[in-house]
Design a protein around this motif. Sequence first.
Motif, PDB file in Angstrom:
ATOM      1  N   GLN A 103     -63.158 -24.548 -32.200  1.00  0.00           N
ATOM      2  CA  GLN A 103     -62.979 -24.781 -33.633  1.00  0.00           C
ATOM      3  C   GLN A 103     -61.511 -25.060 -33.959  1.00  0.00           C
ATOM      4  O   GLN A 103     -61.202 -25.890 -34.825  1.00  0.00           O
ATOM      5  CB  GLN A 103     -63.498 -23.569 -34.411  1.00  0.00           C
ATOM      6  CG  GLN A 103     -65.003 -23.351 -34.239  1.00  0.00           C
ATOM      7  CD  GLN A 103     -65.467 -21.986 -34.697  1.00  0.00           C
ATOM      8  OE1 GLN A 103     -64.659 -21.109 -34.985  1.00  0.00           O
ATOM      9  NE2 GLN A 103     -66.786 -21.798 -34.764  1.00  0.00           N
ATOM     10  N   PHE A 104     -60.633 -24.368 -33.273  1.00  0.00           N
ATOM     11  CA  PHE A 104     -59.199 -24.622 -33.382  1.00  0.00           C
ATOM     12  C   PHE A 104     -58.890 -26.063 -32.974  1.00  0.00           C
ATOM     13  O   PHE A 104     -58.126 -26.772 -33.641  1.00  0.00           O
ATOM     14  CB  PHE A 104     -58.444 -23.617 -32.502  1.00  0.00           C
ATOM     15  CG  PHE A 104     -56.990 -23.908 -32.297  1.00  0.00           C
ATOM     16  CD1 PHE A 104     -56.117 -24.007 -33.366  1.00  0.00           C
ATOM     17  CD2 PHE A 104     -56.483 -24.047 -31.007  1.00  0.00           C
ATOM     18  CE1 PHE A 104     -54.770 -24.257 -33.164  1.00  0.00           C
ATOM     19  CE2 PHE A 104     -55.143 -24.292 -30.801  1.00  0.00           C
ATOM     20  CZ  PHE A 104     -54.286 -24.405 -31.875  1.00  0.00           C
ATOM     21  N   CYS A 105     -59.518 -26.514 -31.887  1.00  0.00           N
ATOM     22  CA  CYS A 105     -59.336 -27.895 -31.426  1.00  0.00           C
ATOM     23  C   CYS A 105     -59.878 -28.883 -32.461  1.00  0.00           C
ATOM     24  O   CYS A 105     -59.253 -29.927 -32.740  1.00  0.00           O
ATOM     25  CB  CYS A 105     -60.032 -28.110 -30.083  1.00  0.00           C
ATOM     26  SG  CYS A 105     -59.334 -27.160 -28.717  1.00  0.00           S
ATOM     27  N   LEU A 106     -61.037 -28.577 -33.052  1.00  0.00           N
ATOM     28  CA  LEU A 106     -61.655 -29.460 -34.036  1.00  0.00           C
ATOM     29  C   LEU A 106     -60.749 -29.659 -35.249  1.00  0.00           C
ATOM     30  O   LEU A 106     -60.619 -30.774 -35.772  1.00  0.00           O
ATOM     31  CB  LEU A 106     -63.009 -28.888 -34.474  1.00  0.00           C
ATOM     32  CG  LEU A 106     -63.748 -29.663 -35.579  1.00  0.00           C
ATOM     33  CD1 LEU A 106     -64.052 -31.088 -35.128  1.00  0.00           C
ATOM     34  CD2 LEU A 106     -65.038 -28.934 -35.980  1.00  0.00           C
ATOM     35  N   MET A 107     -60.119 -28.569 -35.710  1.00  0.00           N
ATOM     36  CA  MET A 107     -59.215 -28.690 -36.848  1.00  0.00           C
ATOM     37  C   MET A 107     -58.106 -29.701 -36.563  1.00  0.00           C
ATOM     38  O   MET A 107     -57.773 -30.556 -37.407  1.00  0.00           O
ATOM     39  CB  MET A 107     -58.585 -27.331 -37.161  1.00  0.00           C
ATOM     40  CG  MET A 107     -59.544 -26.241 -37.593  1.00  0.00           C
ATOM     41  SD  MET A 107     -58.645 -24.672 -37.788  1.00  0.00           S
ATOM     42  CE  MET A 107     -59.980 -23.477 -37.585  1.00  0.00           C
ATOM     43  N   ASN A 108     -57.545 -29.644 -35.369  1.00  0.00           N
ATOM     44  CA  ASN A 108     -56.443 -30.537 -35.024  1.00  0.00           C
ATOM     45  C   ASN A 108     -56.915 -31.967 -34.797  1.00  0.00           C
ATOM     46  O   ASN A 108     -56.180 -32.916 -35.067  1.00  0.00           O
ATOM     47  CB  ASN A 108     -55.720 -29.995 -33.792  1.00  0.00           C
ATOM     48  CG  ASN A 108     -54.979 -28.701 -34.084  1.00  0.00           C
ATOM     49  OD1 ASN A 108     -53.919 -28.703 -34.686  1.00  0.00           O
ATOM     50  ND2 ASN A 108     -55.554 -27.580 -33.683  1.00  0.00           N
ATOM     51  N   ILE A 109     -58.150 -32.123 -34.317  1.00  0.00           N
ATOM     52  CA  ILE A 109     -58.718 -33.461 -34.164  1.00  0.00           C
ATOM     53  C   ILE A 109     -58.880 -34.123 -35.531  1.00  0.00           C
ATOM     54  O   ILE A 109     -58.552 -35.302 -35.713  1.00  0.00           O
ATOM     55  CB  ILE A 109     -60.069 -33.398 -33.422  1.00  0.00           C
ATOM     56  CG1 ILE A 109     -59.841 -33.020 -31.948  1.00  0.00           C
ATOM     57  CG2 ILE A 109     -60.808 -34.733 -33.511  1.00  0.00           C
ATOM     58  CD1 ILE A 109     -61.122 -32.728 -31.183  1.00  0.00           C
ATOM     59  N   LEU A 110     -59.384 -33.370 -36.508  1.00  0.00           N
ATOM     60  CA  LEU A 110     -59.570 -33.912 -37.851  1.00  0.00           C
ATOM     61  C   LEU A 110     -58.236 -34.298 -38.485  1.00  0.00           C
ATOM     62  O   LEU A 110     -58.126 -35.338 -39.151  1.00  0.00           O
ATOM     63  CB  LEU A 110     -60.300 -32.891 -38.733  1.00  0.00           C
ATOM     64  CG  LEU A 110     -61.793 -32.695 -38.447  1.00  0.00           C
ATOM     65  CD1 LEU A 110     -62.339 -31.522 -39.256  1.00  0.00           C
ATOM     66  CD2 LEU A 110     -62.569 -33.966 -38.773  1.00  0.00           C
ATOM     67  N   ILE A 111     -57.215 -33.461 -38.292  1.00  0.00           N
ATOM     68  CA  ILE A 111     -55.889 -33.790 -38.814  1.00  0.00           C
ATOM     69  C   ILE A 111     -55.398 -35.102 -38.206  1.00  0.00           C
ATOM     70  O   ILE A 111     -54.901 -35.988 -38.906  1.00  0.00           O
ATOM     71  CB  ILE A 111     -54.887 -32.653 -38.528  1.00  0.00           C
ATOM     72  CG1 ILE A 111     -55.175 -31.444 -39.417  1.00  0.00           C
ATOM     73  CG2 ILE A 111     -53.447 -33.129 -38.769  1.00  0.00           C
ATOM     74  CD1 ILE A 111     -54.283 -30.260 -39.150  1.00  0.00           C
ATOM     75  N   GLY A 112     -55.547 -35.227 -36.887  1.00  0.00           N
ATOM     76  CA  GLY A 112     -55.090 -36.439 -36.214  1.00  0.00           C
ATOM     77  C   GLY A 112     -55.839 -37.675 -36.659  1.00  0.00           C
ATOM     78  O   GLY A 112     -55.232 -38.728 -36.919  1.00  0.00           O
TER      79      GLY A 112
END
Length: 403
Positions: A103-112
């Motif tokens: 979920q931490f990874c998903l947040m950063n993917i969405l930001i990118g």
Amino acid sequence: MTKERSKRALMLTILLIAVFQMPQFAILPGTNLIATEIFPERTLQTIQAIMTMPGIIAVFAGVTAAMMVRYGLASKKFMTLFGFSLIALTGVVALLLNTQFWQFCLMNILIGAGMGIFVPSAQSIMFDNFDEKTRQFIMGVQFSCINGGGLIMSLLCGWLTTIVWYGGHLQMLIAIPVIIISFLILPKDIKMRSTAERSVTRTKLPASAYYFTSLIAIFMVLYNVATVNISTHLAQSNIGDSSTAGIATALLMGGGVVCGLIFPKMSEIIRDQVFTVTFIVMAIGFTLMNLFPSSLPVTYIAMFLCGSTMSMLVPRCIFNVSNLSDPSNSATATMLVCCVAPGIGHFLSPIIMTNLTMALGGESTRFRFQFTAFVCLAFAVIMFIYNALATRNTKKQEDNFNR
């Protein structure tokens, strides 16, 4: 609404959008806390890579968005609004899903993804709607807004992270009202008005555009040594925590705010030698953090100096590229300088600089900062010689033409 008022409203909207143009810096102050307390089973290099992952995700998203605009599959206005919506969605995900590493990874993917789509699209709208003199002015103020937004979000992240580790990501919810304003103000895309006009417009960018793209990427590799290592540096020196790191990152952004206000005049006077000044100032900042690791005031000053360079080199490169583009290729041009270059540099910074300096000097952030300072000085020399020769050749050509 009159044409003048419409232009003013568009300018203010572009500046408002710029406040959210570096959302990745709203989460970086929590790097050390996340690495040591939330996901201690992961290495520092892994957490740094995930925190800078928005940069590389933005590259792919930006290329996709630029191609869609280029081939008429979507408008620049639509892509701006869609990208902003992904930024806002990050806040929703952080609010609802915040217990697992994926979920931490998903947040950063969405930001990118959001950043890669909306940043070049919004910048391209600015390229298309303002003349050269106005663009140079807007870029200086724009980078003040970019860094001002980063300053505020960094401070909030430092505070929110002490409450919930995903506090930095929650800030993305603030993008929602900006989406509404952008929907109302942003104009439709400019289209070529005739076959004759389309036939004379450029469809390919000149090679110099790729030079400025590469320069931004190199700069971001060095600049982000400060952003991804400051929380670890403060912890190693026993002079701060996530909250202190938030203040330091805010001062980094503050340097960009101040320098952005003087950029138009600086750019006009010294032109491309602003690149030389950029690397010298950055070298001074990193050297101060190495020489005075236990002094929080000196660390703050050093971060301010490093941050000021963001509003020197990057807007000058973007301005130069804007003079090489037209409405037919501005989406590609902005994708390169606003998305591909900073995204690659942001992502590669810890991969290159952290791993290289760990291999040479161990865990010490002091060594990492001084090594970066030496690299900056080397680039300062290269930039000075290159731009001096370029100016000399241009002057010779003008003299020969006048004869």
